[in-house]
Structure formats: C-alpha cells, structure tokens
Design a protein around this motif. Structure first.
Motif, PDB file in Angstrom:
ATOM      1  N   THR A 312     138.160  77.811  14.593  1.00 45.99           N
ATOM      2  CA  THR A 312     138.106  77.262  13.243  1.00 45.99           C
ATOM      3  C   THR A 312     139.481  76.787  12.804  1.00 45.99           C
ATOM      4  O   THR A 312     139.628  75.701  12.224  1.00 45.99           O
ATOM      5  CB  THR A 312     137.561  78.311  12.265  1.00 45.99           C
ATOM      6  N   SER A 316     140.467  72.839  11.926  1.00 42.72           N
ATOM      7  CA  SER A 316     140.550  72.630  10.482  1.00 42.72           C
ATOM      8  C   SER A 316     141.427  71.446  10.103  1.00 42.72           C
ATOM      9  O   SER A 316     141.457  71.060   8.936  1.00 42.72           O
ATOM     10  CB  SER A 316     141.069  73.903   9.802  1.00 42.72           C
ATOM     11  N   LEU A 390     133.615  70.702   9.209  1.00 38.26           N
ATOM     12  CA  LEU A 390     133.674  72.104   8.794  1.00 38.26           C
ATOM     13  C   LEU A 390     133.437  72.237   7.291  1.00 38.26           C
ATOM     14  O   LEU A 390     132.720  73.144   6.835  1.00 38.26           O
ATOM     15  CB  LEU A 390     135.040  72.696   9.156  1.00 38.26           C
ATOM     16  N   ALA A 426     127.400  73.839  14.243  1.00 39.71           N
ATOM     17  CA  ALA A 426     128.475  74.828  14.279  1.00 39.71           C
ATOM     18  C   ALA A 426     128.680  75.368  15.689  1.00 39.71           C
ATOM     19  O   ALA A 426     129.798  75.486  16.178  1.00 39.71           O
ATOM     20  CB  ALA A 426     128.174  75.974  13.309  1.00 39.71           C
TER      21      ALA A 426
END
Length: 496
Positions: A312, A316, A390, A426
């Motif tokens: 993540t 990001s 995201l 995801a």
C-alpha cells in the motif's frame, strides 16, 4: 477506455498501442546483485508488477522479462563478505532478490535472464555494431561511437555537445570522443575500480579482482560493458522491438540512452515504443540507495509492517512521481491498508451471516459498486494511477461499512458484488493480501525458519560425521522443492 502512458521518449501522455493487439512485451531493468534489496528497488518491482497485472486485466498476454546483473565491479567489491568470488556474491544476492520478490507477492516474470549466461549474445551484438560502423576496437576494448548515431540524446533530451565524458578516466585516451561508451572492456577488474565500493570486511581488492569473471572474445579476454547487457538480454527474449521498457528515473541517462543507441544502431528498428520511468524513493533529502547506506531492506520492512502495508505504501504514489519514506507516509499507508482489510473482512462476515437475505436491497451499496467499477479502470488507464485506484477503494469501503453498521438485515447480492470488487481490484490488480486472495506466497518467514532449522540439524550431523543422515536431510528438503547449495561460506537454499 484506452490506456494512456507517459512516454519519456516523447515527453507526452500517449495512447498505448502494442505491436500485437493481443500481447504486450515488457522489459524491466533489474537489480545489480551487489547488496540486499531495499524498498527503493521494491518500489520499481511493485509498480511493474501492477502494470503486468493491469495489462493482463485488459486482456493482453503479457511477456514480462526482468534481468539480474550478475557481472559488475560492485559485485567484485563484495567478495569476502558474502562469497568467495564474483559469481558466489551474485548468487547470494540473487537468492535474496528471489526471496524478496516472493514475499512481495509479485507475479513471476516470464524469465529472469542473467548477464553471465548471455555473453555469446553480447559478443554477437558488439560484432554487429562494429560491422555497421557504429563501434570500434581499441587495445582490446570496444567503444560505441556516439557521433555515428544521429539520434543520440533523444531519450534524455540532450545533444552530444552538451554531454560530459562517459566511463573511467583511464579509458579516455583510447576513445575517439569523450562521450563514447564501452561495449566490451579488455581484461578483468582493476583493484582501483572497486575501491570506492568496498566495505571494511571485504577481501583485499587485489584478491577480490582475481575472482572477477572474464570471457574470450574476438578482441581478447574481457568483460561486457554495462549498457550492452540489457540490449542483448531484451532482444534475446523479447525481440528487436519491445512495447514497454521500464526502469528507474536515474537510469534515463546514460543507461537507457545508450541502450537505445546501441540497439537501434544494430537493428535499424525502434528499440522500445514506450519508455516508462519510476520515480525515486527518497529518505530525507536523498534517494534511498545502497551506496549511501540510507535504506530499509525489503525483508526488514515486511517483517515490521507486513506485506499489505508495504505494498500500500509503495502504491500510494503514482509510479512516475517521487515518493517519500517517512513515518508519516508509512502511518498513512498503515491506516489505508487496515481500512481496506477491515472493510473486506466485514463484507465477508456480513455476507456469510444469517442476517444476509435475498430480498434486502441497499441501493447506495450497489451504486457504490458500480461507481468503483468505473473509477478504478479510469484511474489505471490514466498511466497506471495506483494512487487514485487506492483512493477509490477506500471511498468504496465507506459504503461497505455504512451498510454493515446501519442495516439489521444485509443485502447479500450487494455484499457479494462488493467482495468481488475487492477480489478483482484490491487483490487481483493491486496485489494486496486481503482474505485468502493474497497470492501463493504462504507464510514465507515460517517456511524460511523451518528450512534453516533443518539445515542447522544437518550441519550438526555433518560435524558429528553422520554424512549419510546429512545427505538424507538434504534429499528430504529437495523432495519438498527446497534446493540446497553447499559452499565454503555455508549452505544456501531456494524455496519452491
């Protein structure tokens, strides 16, 4: 919606059109195996992994190749630390790279070529460049004549006149032009060339250089230059023209510029149609770098934060932007991943509960599913914008949480569609480890601990003279797919 990418070659955002409408060729400049892999390396790996995943989602058959540079002066500088020769050091760190790639849940490339196994192709390519008038031999070395290639500097937007000299100062007396670069280097490695890279516990420079690999060539014994390696490996496995070439922004010049020149000079065709460059990962005011010592290893980061937070964090920021490794950005990534993980878990729990019914309908949840199914492809087709993807998933999770919190009976169909969104995007596209869909890595740390425990027992058996039992333990590991290699510095292994 058409995928658009930022092409360094043109400096423009362009519609992506592969040579084959059904397949994509993708090459990534891999790691020089002289140090443990760190998060700066992982940033490139993870973004290329998501590119691979998204291209597959779009329906392409992805031919993804990533090399290991296992012939380099920096590797020789590590002799005595982790191995007794250049080849041993490279092997040790290649094993680390493979381990960390698996722990990051990366899709496997089609092949991981190594420089040392492609020297015949490198020599053939150098001979072609000499025959075509783009390269010349000098004292057993071969150099590329940058003035002979009309488009030199196009990728990095420079002219030959603007460039500084390339290569070691000792080479300049052999070269026609200071900007020419080495395709083949005569002899082995000079101790002076590794001095800046050695650590205190490395072998003496002269001893280390004795272990450097060399090969026979039409110009005498020597080693390939750095830039020619990627051209030879890419063309061997993906053909003379590839669709997408990816690498770090710090490689645009000289490495990628020189790849373009030597490849196109040899073939007369475009080498890569789209050049995508991954921004640097910075810590403080500097890029994360092995040479600066300001890095966090992949192994340590995953042990501390977990795979989900690390991926993540790395996703990001859009791939072409610089990213910062700070407590704040890691904290944000932790909260973001935990939000997605908990949203997924709550959706699964609610869908599997007795309160999930066939006739309860939550229009807001179903609308959120449709919205996110439009938002994520829009983001990913906008130059693989993982940051926006995201953000869309986090916003979607708010609708999932609202439904679970506010409805006494649950909309089973809505929740099932929500779970499909998490699984498809995801897990499937961003590679996040939600539920049981986090890849086939299993608990790698536990597996490594168990293998090392068996190897410790095996070492004790050998020390006690029980060689037959030691061989049996090795055979039992092999039967489980664990490859064990013995060396002077102890055993190394590779998990299946």
């Amino acid at each position: 919606m058409t995928l658009r990418v930022t092409n360094t070659l043109s400096g423009e955002r362009e519609a992506f059109e592969p040579q084959d409408p059904d397949a994509v060729t993708l090459y990534y400049c891999g790691l020089t195996t002289s140090d443990p892999p760190h998060l700066g390396h992982a940033r490139g790996w993870v973004h290329v992994d998501v590119m691979h995943r998204w291209l597959s989602w779009l329906g392409y058959d992805v031919h993804h190749v990533e090399n290991f540079t296992d012939v380099n002066e920096k590797i020789v500088a590590r002799v005595g630390e982790v191995g007794g020769s250049e080849a041993d050091v490279a092997r040790t760190y290649i094993q680390d790279v493979i381990r960390d790639m698996r722990s990051l849940n990366l899709k496997r490339a089609e092949v991981y070529p190594r420089v040392s196994e492609h020297v015949p192709e490198i020599i053939d390519l150098v001979e072609t460049l000499i025959d075509r008038g783009y390269a010349y031999e000098a004292n057993g070395s071969v150099y590329f004549d940058v003035t002979a290639f009309e488009d030199y500097g196009e990728l990095s937007n420079q002219t030959v006149e603007e460039l500084d000299a390339q290569g070691d100062p000792d080479e300049r007396g052999e070269k026609r032009h200071p900007q020419d670069f080495a395709l083949w280097k005569a002899g082995g490695v000079d101790p002076a060339d590794i001095g800046a890279h050695r650590h205190a516990d490395a072998a003496p420079a002269e001893d280390a250089c004795q272990t450097a690999q060399t090969w026979d060539s039409p110009w005498g014994e020597g080693r390939p230059g750095w830039h020619i390696e990627c051209s030879a490996m890419s063309m061997t496995h993906l053909g003379e023209t590839i669709d997408i070439h990816v690498g770090g922004q710090d490689l645009v010049f000289p490495h990628h510029e020189n790849e373009v020149a030597q490849s196109e000079a040899a073939t007369g065709d475009r080498f890569a149609n789209y050049w995508l460059h991954v921004g640097l990962l910075e810590t403080g005011e500097e890029k994360m770098s092995s040479s600066l010592g300001n890095f966090a290893t992949v192994e340590d980061a995953i042990a501390e934060y977990g795979l989900g937070v690390v991926r993540t964090f790395l996703l990001s920021t859009a791939y072409h932007s610089r990213a910062a490794y700070t407590e704040e950005t890691l904290s944000e990534a932790t909260k973001r991943f935990e939000t997605l993980e908990r949203g997924y878990e709550r959706a699964v729990e609610a869908a599997d509960s007795v309160d999930a019914t066939a006739k309860t309908t939550d229009d807001a949840l179903r609308d959120a599913v449709e919205t996110v199914r439009e938002a994520i492809p829009r983001a990913m087709n906008d130059d693989f914008n993982t940051r926006e993807a995201l953000a869309a998933l986090v916003e979607f999770t708010s609708a999932v949480n609202r439904h679970v919190d506010e409805f006494e009976t649950h909309d089973y169909r809505g929740l099932r569609r929500a779970i499909d969104v998490y699984d498809e995007f995801a897990v499937g596209v961003l590679g996040l480890p939600l539920g049981d869909g986090g890849g086939d890595t299993g608990d790698i740390r536990l597996a490594e601990d168990l293998v090392e425990l068996v190897l410790d027992v095996r070492a004790q058996e050998r020390d006690a003279g029980n060689y037959e039992r030691a061989d049996e333990l090795r055979d039992e590991l092999a039967a489980l797919g664990v490859e064990v290699q013995d060396s002077d510095d102890g055993p190394t292994y590779r998990l299946p």
